[in-house]
Motif scaffolding. Structure first.
Motif, PDB file in Angstrom:
ATOM      1  N   GLU A 287     -16.472  -0.494  -1.942  1.00 51.48           N
ATOM      2  CA  GLU A 287     -16.735  -1.210  -0.686  1.00 51.48           C
ATOM      3  C   GLU A 287     -17.442  -2.535  -0.973  1.00 51.48           C
TER       4      GLU A 287
ATOM      5  N   LEU B  15     -14.859  -5.014  -2.645  1.00 52.37           N
ATOM      6  CA  LEU B  15     -13.948  -5.614  -1.677  1.00 52.37           C
ATOM      7  C   LEU B  15     -14.666  -6.667  -0.834  1.00 52.37           C
TER       8      LEU B  15
ATOM      9  N   PHE C  20      -6.842  -3.867  -4.286  1.00 52.17           N
ATOM     10  CA  PHE C  20      -6.956  -3.461  -2.894  1.00 52.17           C
ATOM     11  C   PHE C  20      -5.712  -3.738  -2.050  1.00 52.17           C
TER      12      PHE C  20
ATOM     13  N   ASP D  98      -3.280  -4.987   0.556  1.00 51.69           N
ATOM     14  CA  ASP D  98      -3.456  -5.652   1.837  1.00 51.69           C
ATOM     15  C   ASP D  98      -4.617  -5.071   2.628  1.00 51.69           C
ATOM     16  N   LYS D  99      -5.418  -4.234   2.010  1.00 48.20           N
ATOM     17  CA  LYS D  99      -6.550  -3.590   2.699  1.00 48.20           C
ATOM     18  C   LYS D  99      -7.497  -4.638   3.267  1.00 48.20           C
TER      19      LYS D  99
END
Length: 77
Positions: free
Chosen positions: A15, A18, A73, A75-76
């Motif tokens: 987390e 990202l 990641f 397209d998160k």
């Protein structure tokens, strides 16, 4: 532009990664813009040269950050 530091302070692991990538990706275009502006509008040669270095390094970093984000990641959001 970018993520508020308070949000980054509470995240960990993927987390955090990202959020860090997204924050840096949103930050770099501003630095690239200012680097370019210093080259066309600046007066002092040292600052003009620094602007070129900033532009070049930030473009390289932005491309790398985007590759990592896509690889890790997708397209998160």
């Amino acid at each position: 532009v970018g993520m508020r530091m308070e949000k980054l302070e509470v995240l960990t692991g993927e987390e955090f990664d990202l959020a860090f990538l997204d924050s840096m990706i949103s930050h770099h275009p501003g630095a690239i813009y200012l680097g370019k502006e210093s080259q066309t509008r600046g007066y002092h040669r040292k600052l003009i040269n620094l602007g070129k270095q900033v532009e070049d390094s930030q473009i390289k970093e932005l491309n790398q950050l985007r590759k990592w984000r896509h690889h890790w990641f997708g397209d998160k959001l």
